[in-house]
Design a protein around this motif. Structure first.
Motif, PDB file in Angstrom:
ATOM      1  N   LEU A 128       0.818  -1.210   0.000  1.00 51.34           N
ATOM      2  CA  LEU A 128       0.000   0.000   0.000  1.00 51.34           C
ATOM      3  C   LEU A 128       0.853   1.262   0.000  1.00 51.34           C
ATOM      4  N   GLU A 129       2.000   1.177   0.664  1.00 51.95           N
ATOM      5  CA  GLU A 129       2.925   2.306   0.709  1.00 51.95           C
ATOM      6  C   GLU A 129       4.289   1.840   0.192  1.00 51.95           C
ATOM      7  N   PRO A 130       4.494   1.852  -1.109  1.00 53.96           N
ATOM      8  CA  PRO A 130       5.753   1.363  -1.668  1.00 53.96           C
ATOM      9  C   PRO A 130       6.942   2.189  -1.195  1.00 53.96           C
ATOM     10  N   GLU A 131       8.072   1.530  -1.029  1.00 52.67           N
ATOM     11  CA  GLU A 131       9.284   2.201  -0.555  1.00 52.67           C
ATOM     12  C   GLU A 131      10.009   2.811  -1.757  1.00 52.67           C
ATOM     13  N   ASP A 145       2.566  -1.069 -12.214  1.00 47.25           N
ATOM     14  CA  ASP A 145       1.642  -0.780 -11.112  1.00 47.25           C
ATOM     15  C   ASP A 145       0.223  -0.846 -11.665  1.00 47.25           C
ATOM     16  N   VAL A 146      -0.056  -1.952 -12.342  1.00 48.32           N
ATOM     17  CA  VAL A 146      -1.274  -2.093 -13.137  1.00 48.32           C
ATOM     18  C   VAL A 146      -2.498  -2.399 -12.284  1.00 48.32           C
ATOM     19  N   ASP A 151      -4.077   5.732  -7.389  1.00 44.04           N
ATOM     20  CA  ASP A 151      -3.836   7.006  -6.715  1.00 44.04           C
ATOM     21  C   ASP A 151      -2.899   7.884  -7.546  1.00 44.04           C
ATOM     22  N   GLN A 152      -3.284   9.135  -7.747  1.00 48.70           N
ATOM     23  CA  GLN A 152      -2.503  10.044  -8.590  1.00 48.70           C
ATOM     24  C   GLN A 152      -1.127  10.330  -8.002  1.00 48.70           C
ATOM     25  N   GLY A 171      -9.961   1.538 -13.703  1.00 46.93           N
ATOM     26  CA  GLY A 171      -9.310   0.457 -12.962  1.00 46.93           C
ATOM     27  C   GLY A 171      -8.942   0.799 -11.533  1.00 46.93           C
ATOM     28  N   ASP A 172      -9.442   1.908 -11.011  1.00 46.90           N
ATOM     29  CA  ASP A 172      -9.127   2.301  -9.632  1.00 46.90           C
ATOM     30  C   ASP A 172      -9.561   1.232  -8.634  1.00 46.90           C
ATOM     31  N   GLN A 173      -8.850   1.221  -7.484  1.00 41.76           N
ATOM     32  CA  GLN A 173      -9.163   0.292  -6.406  1.00 41.76           C
ATOM     33  C   GLN A 173      -9.134  -1.162  -6.871  1.00 41.76           C
ATOM     34  N   TYR A 174      -8.104  -1.480  -7.699  1.00 37.98           N
ATOM     35  CA  TYR A 174      -7.802  -2.869  -8.066  1.00 37.98           C
ATOM     36  C   TYR A 174      -8.856  -3.489  -8.985  1.00 37.98           C
TER      37      TYR A 174
END
Length: 345
Positions: A128-131, A145-146, A151-152, A171-174
């Motif tokens: 959810l929070e990529p490093e 990140d398909v 999220d913009q 395709g938002d929210q998977y």
């Protein structure tokens, strides 16, 4: 009594739990066209690149929610962040140098349907929070990140590191199907023909399963989950619902009537009867399967009383059903279709 799948409950994915706990439930579909061309075969090495002799024409262009993404040349260092994106790349013979492990599989970060496809384990990246610093250190030339949140800010940050293949429009929210995911990723990797073949072969498995089980056609089904937060059910346009619809089932209309922008609806204990259908399929997330199957309110559902219910207690089956990548759906067809057939008798 509700039926369960064949093995004891094991660790469920922490990544999935965090996702469901924050969004309060559950997965996908949409409609996208991706363009590009390629040859029929692919190869790969541990750096994450396809064999240039068998890759497609570049530049490759893919349409996303954020505009058209152009991949100018064959990617050599791919980072896969979306849910199932790494598995899709692996199915095409491309080994990402970094990937997110959404279901906390450990090891190479993929399910049993994709084990053995890495020559060298990838760097693990947050979900959810990529490093972002870790991603940048991998020096990717393409970020996948398909199947993601859409999220913009996330996209803008990633695209400053490398060309990023984000979600398709809608395709938002998977909410993206395994077919869309495969088409987009295969096009960006110059392997569009291979992607089409993977889709065709997998679709044939669905067709064969539906033909072998005409009793599924027109039956209503509820696909739900229970977490420590509460009960939920998946709505139309999501992974699991798309899966069962291809087998001939109809999603529970009472659930779809409550659908909003999320991929699931929460269901209060007072309204638990809303889950009733010809077949009820439930997945435990962060809890024991017995917490569902032994619950008095759940047991009072007419479908459960008649034995027309399944509670997944095999983590591999549950997670293959949840991942819904081009690799996992084949595994899920083999495993869940017999369970469905037994439960609807």
């Amino acid at each position: 009594m509700p039926r369960t799948s064949s093995h004891p409950t094991a660790r469920t994915g922490r990544g999935l739990w965090r996702l469901l706990a924050s969004l309060l439930a559950v997965a996908l579909l949409g409609a996208l066209a991706a363009c590009g061309s390629s040859s029929d075969d692919s190869g790969s090495d541990a750096s994450g690149t396809a064999d240039p002799k068998t890759s497609g024409a570049f530049p490759a262009e893919v349409t996303t929610k954020f505009g058209t993404v152009t991949v100018k040349s064959q990617p050599k260092r791919v980072v896969a962040l979306g849910w199932g994106d790494a598995e899709t790349a692996l199915a095409l013979g491309v080994q990402p140098v970094g990937q997110s492990d959404w279901l906390a599989f450990g090891g190479d970060g993929v399910g049993p349907w994709a084990t053995g496809r890495y020559d060298q384990s990838p760097e693990k990246i947050g979900t959810l929070e990529p490093e972002y610093e870790k991603i940048a250190a991998l020096k990717p030339d393409l970020i996948l990140d398909v199947k993601s949140s859409g999220d913009q800010t996330r996209y803008d940050t990633l695209s400053k590191i490398a060309p990023t293949l984000g979600v398709p429009k809608g395709g938002d929210q998977y909410k993206i199907s395994w077919q869309q995911q495969t088409t987009m990723i295969s096009t960006a990797l110059g392997l569009a023909d291979q992607g089409e073949k993977l889709i065709s072969d997998t679709q044939e498995k669905f067709t064969a399963a539906a033909k072998a089980h005409p009793e599924f056609k027109g039956r209503t089904i509820t696909l739900g989950s229970r977490t420590s937060v509460g009960w939920g059910a998946y709505v139309k346009g999501t992974d699991r619902v798309n899966f069962v619809q291809q087998l001939g089932f109809t999603n529970n209309p009472k659930v779809d009537a409550k659908a909003g922008s999320s991929f699931s609806v929460s269901v209060s204990e007072e309204n638990l009867q809303m889950l009733d259908a010809d077949l009820v399929v439930m997945a435990p997330i962060g809890i024991e399967a017995s917490k569902i199957s032994s619950d008095p309110l759940y047991k009072s559902l007419p479908a459960v009383e008649k034995g027309h219910s399944i509670v997944f207690d095999d983590k591999d089956i549950s997670q293959s059903f949840a991942t819904n990548s081009v690799l996992s759906v084949g595994y899920a067809i083999d495993k869940v279709v017999p369970l469905f057939a037994d439960a609807v008798k």
